[in-house]
Scaffold this motif. Structure first.
Motif, mmCIF file in Angstrom:
data_model
loop_
_atom_site.group_PDB
_atom_site.id
_atom_site.type_symbol
_atom_site.label_atom_id
_atom_site.label_comp_id
_atom_site.label_asym_id
_atom_site.label_seq_id
_atom_site.Cartn_x
_atom_site.Cartn_y
_atom_site.Cartn_z
ATOM 1 N N TYR A 170 0.932 -1.266 0.114
ATOM 2 C CA TYR A 170 -0.004 0.108 0.031
ATOM 3 C C TYR A 170 0.841 1.263 -0.178
ATOM 4 O O TYR A 170 1.796 1.329 0.712
ATOM 5 C CB TYR A 170 -0.729 -0.057 1.344
ATOM 6 C CG TYR A 170 -1.377 -1.238 1.548
ATOM 7 C CD1 TYR A 170 -2.395 -2.005 0.885
ATOM 8 C CD2 TYR A 170 -1.121 -1.823 2.865
ATOM 9 C CE1 TYR A 170 -2.919 -3.088 1.251
ATOM 10 C CE2 TYR A 170 -1.645 -2.987 3.284
ATOM 11 C CZ TYR A 170 -2.390 -3.907 2.444
ATOM 12 O OH TYR A 170 -2.960 -4.903 2.796
ATOM 13 N N ALA A 171 0.594 2.412 -0.854
ATOM 14 C CA ALA A 171 1.451 3.478 -0.778
ATOM 15 C C ALA A 171 0.900 4.263 0.583
ATOM 16 O O ALA A 171 -0.119 4.386 0.929
ATOM 17 C CB ALA A 171 0.722 4.307 -2.151
ATOM 18 N N GLY A 172 2.030 4.765 0.774
ATOM 19 C CA GLY A 172 1.943 5.784 2.071
ATOM 20 C C GLY A 172 1.566 5.034 3.424
ATOM 21 O O GLY A 172 1.062 5.615 4.346
ATOM 22 N N ALA A 173 1.680 3.759 3.389
ATOM 23 C CA ALA A 173 1.276 3.278 4.760
ATOM 24 C C ALA A 173 2.126 3.465 5.823
ATOM 25 O O ALA A 173 1.628 3.496 6.955
ATOM 26 C CB ALA A 173 1.442 1.398 4.265
ATOM 27 N N ARG A 174 3.281 3.596 5.556
ATOM 28 C CA ARG A 174 4.214 3.959 6.618
ATOM 29 C C ARG A 174 3.720 5.175 7.625
ATOM 30 O O ARG A 174 3.865 5.286 8.517
ATOM 31 C CB ARG A 174 5.598 3.960 6.283
ATOM 32 C CG ARG A 174 6.359 2.672 6.520
ATOM 33 C CD ARG A 174 7.887 2.681 6.137
ATOM 34 N NE ARG A 174 8.159 1.500 5.578
ATOM 35 C CZ ARG A 174 8.089 0.225 5.965
ATOM 36 N NH1 ARG A 174 7.825 0.174 7.131
ATOM 37 N NH2 ARG A 174 8.430 -0.897 5.092
ATOM 38 N N GLU A 175 3.437 6.252 6.499
ATOM 39 C CA GLU A 175 3.127 7.320 7.266
ATOM 40 C C GLU A 175 1.689 7.402 8.012
ATOM 41 O O GLU A 175 1.612 7.887 9.194
ATOM 42 C CB GLU A 175 2.971 8.508 6.075
ATOM 43 C CG GLU A 175 4.266 9.016 5.458
ATOM 44 C CD GLU A 175 4.675 8.089 4.365
ATOM 45 O OE1 GLU A 175 3.921 7.561 3.490
ATOM 46 O OE2 GLU A 175 5.941 7.863 4.388
ATOM 47 N N ASN A 176 0.887 6.579 7.374
ATOM 48 C CA ASN A 176 -0.385 6.401 8.233
ATOM 49 C C ASN A 176 -0.085 5.787 9.447
ATOM 50 O O ASN A 176 -0.655 5.817 10.483
ATOM 51 C CB ASN A 176 -1.115 5.528 7.528
ATOM 52 C CG ASN A 176 -1.844 6.346 6.281
ATOM 53 O OD1 ASN A 176 -2.405 7.698 6.633
ATOM 54 N ND2 ASN A 176 -1.819 6.039 5.166
ATOM 55 N N ALA A 177 0.674 4.763 9.465
ATOM 56 C CA ALA A 177 1.008 3.811 10.673
ATOM 57 C C ALA A 177 1.710 4.666 11.693
ATOM 58 O O ALA A 177 1.162 4.495 12.888
ATOM 59 C CB ALA A 177 2.061 2.528 10.100
ATOM 60 N N LYS A 178 2.552 5.619 11.389
ATOM 61 C CA LYS A 178 3.168 6.469 12.306
ATOM 62 C C LYS A 178 2.084 7.441 13.123
ATOM 63 O O LYS A 178 1.772 7.660 14.042
ATOM 64 C CB LYS A 178 4.221 7.330 11.730
ATOM 65 C CG LYS A 178 4.746 8.240 12.696
ATOM 66 C CD LYS A 178 6.037 9.331 12.256
ATOM 67 C CE LYS A 178 5.676 10.656 13.005
ATOM 68 N NZ LYS A 178 6.368 11.724 12.399
ATOM 69 N N ARG A 179 1.160 8.189 12.017
ATOM 70 C CA ARG A 179 -0.084 8.784 12.384
ATOM 71 C C ARG A 179 -0.828 8.178 13.631
ATOM 72 O O ARG A 179 -1.219 8.602 14.691
ATOM 73 C CB ARG A 179 -0.673 9.462 11.455
ATOM 74 C CG ARG A 179 -1.835 10.490 11.959
ATOM 75 C CD ARG A 179 -2.655 10.798 10.476
ATOM 76 N NE ARG A 179 -3.888 11.867 10.876
ATOM 77 C CZ ARG A 179 -4.820 11.469 11.329
ATOM 78 N NH1 ARG A 179 -5.054 10.169 11.273
ATOM 79 N NH2 ARG A 179 -5.928 12.166 11.574
ATOM 80 N N ASN A 180 -1.162 6.666 13.161
ATOM 81 C CA ASN A 180 -1.983 5.968 13.822
ATOM 82 C C ASN A 180 -1.231 5.796 15.382
ATOM 83 O O ASN A 180 -1.952 5.722 16.429
ATOM 84 C CB ASN A 180 -2.343 4.540 13.322
ATOM 85 C CG ASN A 180 -2.990 4.652 12.120
ATOM 86 O OD1 ASN A 180 -3.585 5.656 11.642
ATOM 87 N ND2 ASN A 180 -3.145 3.843 11.248
ATOM 88 N N SER A 181 0.046 5.595 15.182
ATOM 89 C CA SER A 181 0.628 5.176 16.597
ATOM 90 C C SER A 181 0.836 6.428 17.376
ATOM 91 O O SER A 181 0.892 6.408 18.636
ATOM 92 C CB SER A 181 2.132 4.819 16.239
ATOM 93 O OG SER A 181 2.207 3.623 15.435
ATOM 94 N N VAL A 182 0.921 7.706 16.890
ATOM 95 C CA VAL A 182 0.707 8.901 17.540
ATOM 96 C C VAL A 182 -0.436 8.965 18.416
ATOM 97 O O VAL A 182 -0.849 9.325 19.492
ATOM 98 C CB VAL A 182 1.090 10.220 16.789
ATOM 99 C CG1 VAL A 182 0.765 11.435 17.560
ATOM 100 C CG2 VAL A 182 2.717 10.062 16.288
#
Ligand code: UDP
Ligand code: MN
Length: 508
Positions: free
Chosen positions: A297-309
Motif C-alpha cells: 500500500y502506498a503511504g502505509a508507513r506515514e499512516n502507521a506513524k500517525r496511527n501510533s501517535v
C-alpha cells in the motif's frame, strides 16, 4: 499436498518470469505460485493430542467470520474462504462476511460476485470509498448478527479443529479476546510452516510501537504442563482474532480515525487489558497467514506513524515520551483524540503503568539510561551512528550517516552498564567488525566507556577507540583505532548524564 512448498526454477524465462514479477509487485507475495495451488489444498492436522481428545460441544454460540480485503489476489482470497468453509464445523459458523475495501482489481468485481453466489453462507459487502483495514473491520463487525465476531486476513488458511477452541474461551468469559496460533505461509513458496507448541510465541511491542513476537518468559514456560492450554499474551498480531461483539462495541471498536494499516492491534490489545478484558493465544487453534516483508500500500508507513501517535496520546500516559523520542518528537498532524480520551475515562480503564506492571512485566522501560538519542561526530556536518537492523546482503549493519533528527535508526541508548543499545541489539565488536548483536550480560566486547572530557569512546575489550572511515564508494562506517584524540574519534551523545553510569570500577 499437505501444505508443502512449491518451488519455481530459478532460470525460468519469458512470460512466466514476467508473471512471477508482476505477482510480487501486485501482492508482495508470489501470486504465481499461489495460483498453481488448489483452493482446497488439504493441510495436516497440527494439533497436539490434548486438543484432539477434548470433547466437541454443540451448545456453543455461532460466529460470524469477517474477512476484509483490498486488492487481494483471487487465489489467496478464495483459498481463505474455502478453508473456513471446509474446516469449520457446521453448527458454529453462521456466515462469512467479506468486506471489499474499495478494491480496483478486475477479478474482484463480477468474477468474485459470481463465485460467491455459489457459496453457502458467504456475503459480500463493498465499501463506498477506501476505508483502510481498521474501518473496514468495523463495517464488518456492525453487519454481523452473532454474538461473536472473528476476523481473518484475506490470505489465511484455517486447519482442522481451529474454530471450536476459540469460541469456547469467549463462551466461558465474554471479555476474553482470543487469537489462534498464527502459522507461517511462506510468501515465496506458500509452504505452510506450523509453530511448535513447545515454543509458542507471544505478542509484545517495542517503544517504536511496533508489534513484535517474543518467546514465553521462562518463569511461565516452566509452569506450563499442557503446552496446548490457552496462554495470556500482552498483545496480538491483530489480523486474526475473535471477540464478543458487544465487548468490542463497549471498547469503542477501534479508533475510527486510524487510516489504512497499523497500530490498531496495539490499540485493541492495550485497551482489552486496561479496560477489564483478557487477551489469549489458543494453541489448539492453528491458522496460517501469508507473512509479507513489504507493504503493498502506498503511504502505509506515514499512516502507521500517525496511527501510533494517536495510540500514544490516548493510551500511553507518561510512557508516550519513550515513543516520541524515537520519532524525534515529530508527532505531525494526528487529528483530534478527545473523543477517544473521553471513551477511556468513561470506561474507567486502568493506567498504562498498571498494564506494564501486571501484563507486560518483562518490558524494559528505558528510564535510567546514561544517554538517549543520537550519537554523532562533528565535521562539516554532524554524522550519526546509524543502525540497520536487517541489512540487505553485503551492507554493514552499522553505518555512519548524516544526522536526521527523526529518531528511528539513529536512536540509541547508552545504558548504565556502558552498552550502546539499538532496540534489543547492542553495538559489538566481533570478528574484527563493529556490528549489532543481541545484548549479553558480561560480554565486554559490548562495553564502551565514554569520557566526557576527551569525548573518546573507548572499547573496553580492545582498549581502542571508536572512529570513522570511508570506503571507496564514500560510505562511512565505524571502526576501532588506536586512541589518538583525532577529530573522528570525538563523539557526542544526546541527553548524556554521567550520574546514571554505574561506576567503572564495579564493571571491570
Ligand atoms: N486491508 C484492507 N484495506 C486496506 C489495507 C488492508 O482491507 O487499506 C486488508 C488486507 O487485504 C488484509 C488485511 O486488511 O486482508 C490486513 O492487511 P495486510 O495483510 O496487508 O497486513 P499484514 O498482515 O501484512 O500486517
Ligand atoms: Mn496479512
Amino acid at each position: 499436498m499437505l501444505g508443502k512448498a512449491v518451488h519455481v526454477k530459478d532460470d525460468v524465462k519469458g512470460t512466466i518470469r514476467m508473471l512471477i514479477k508482476k505477482g510480487w509487485q501486485d501482492n508482495a507475495f508470489n501470486q504465481f505460485v499461489s495460483d498453481l495451488i488448489p483452493f482446497g489444498r488439504t493441510l495436516p492436522d497440527f494439533r497436539e493430542d490434548w486438543c484432539k481428545q477434548r470433547k466437541s460441544s454443540l451448545s456453543l454460540p455461532e460466529v460470524t467470520i469477517i474477512i476484509c480485503f483490498h486488492n487481494e489476489a483471487f487465489s489467496t482470497l478464495l483459498r481463505t474462504i474455502r478453508s473456513v468453509l471446509h474446516y469449520s464445523h457446521k453448527p458454529f459458523l453462521r456466515e462469512i462476511i467479506l468486506v471489499d475495501d474499495f478494491s480496483t482489481m478486475l477479478h474482484l468485481k463480477s468474477r468474485l460476485d459470481a463465485r460467491i453466489q455459489k457459496l453457502p453462507s458467504v456475503r459480500l459487502v463493498r465499501a463506498k470509498r477506501r476505508e483502510g483495514l481498521i474501518r473496514s473491520r468495523i463495517i464488518g463487525a456492525k453487519e454481523a448478527s452473532t454474538s461473536i465476531v472473528l476476523f481473518l486476513d484475506s490470505h489465511c488458511e484455517c486447519t482442522e479443529g481451529w474454530l471450536q477452541p476459540l469460541i469456547e474461551r469467549i463462551a466461558e468469559n465474554n471479555r476474553t479476546v482470543v487469537s489462534p496460533v498464527i502459522d507461517h505461509i511462506d510468501p515465496s513458496t506458500f509452504e505452510y510452516v506450523a509453530q511448535n507448541p513447545k515454543d509458542i510465541q507471544l505478542g509484545g511491542f517495542n517503544w517504536n510501537l511496533n508489534f513484535i513476537w517474543k518467546s514465553l518468559p521462562r518463569k511461565i514456560a516452566a509452569k506450563r504442563k499442557k503446552f496446548a492450554a490457552p496462554v495470556k499474551t500482552p498483545t496480538i498480531a491483530g489480523g486474526l482474532f475473535a471477540i464478543n461483539k458487544d465487548f468490542f462495541e463497549h471498547l469503542g471498536y477501534y479508533d475510527e480515525d486510524f487510516e489504512i494499516w497499523g497500530g490498531e492491534n496495539l490499540e485493541l490489545s492495550f485497551k482489552v487489558w486496561m479496560c477489564g478484558g483478557t487477551l489469549e493465544i489458543v494453541p489448539c487453534s492453528h491458522v496460517g497467514h501469508v507473512y509479507r516483508t513489504t507493504f503493498p500500500y502506498a503511504g502505509a508507513r506515514e499512516n502507521a506513524k500517525r496511527n501510533s501517535v494517536r495510540l500514544a496520546e490516548v493510551w500511553l500516559d507518561d510512557y508516550a515520551k519513550y515513543f516520541y523520542e524515537r520519532i524525534g518528537y515529530l508527532k505531525g498532524d494526528f487529528g483530534d483524540v478527545s473523543q477517544r480520551q473521553k471513551l477511556r475515562k468513561r470506561l474507567k480503564c486502568n493506567t498504562f503503568e498498571w498494564y506494564l506492571n501486571n501484563v507486560c512485566s518483562d518490558m524494559v522501560v528505558p528510564n535510567n539510561t546514561a544517554a538517549r538519542g543520537q550519537i554523532y561526530t562533528t565535521g562539516s556536518h554532524d554524522m550519526c551512528l546509524n543502525a540497520n537492523a536487517s541489512p540487505p546482503d553485503g551492507t554493514s549493519d552499522v553505518l555512519i550517516k548524516p544526522c536526521h533528527h527523526q529518531g528511528g535508526h539513529q536512536f540509541w541508548l547508552y545504558t548504565r552498564e556502558g552498552r550502546l543499545q539499538f532496540d534489543h541489539l547492542c553495538l559489538d565488536f566481533l570478528f574484527n567488525v563493529i556490528t549489532l548483536f543481541t545484548c549479553r550480560n558480561l560480554a565486554d566486547t559490548q562495553i564502551w566507556l565514554y569520557d566526557i572530557k576527551t569525548k573518546l569512546m573507548l572499547h573496553v575489550n580492545t582498549q581502542d577507540c571508536l572512529s570513522v572511515v570511508a570506503n571507496e564508494k564514500n560510505d562511512m562506517r565505524p571502526v576501532l583505532e588506536r586512541c589518538s584524540g583525532k577529530k573522528t574519534q570525538k563523539w557526542y551523545m544526546d541527553n548524556f548524564n554521567a550520574n546514571n553510569l554505574i561506576p567503572v570500577i564495579n564493571l571491570l
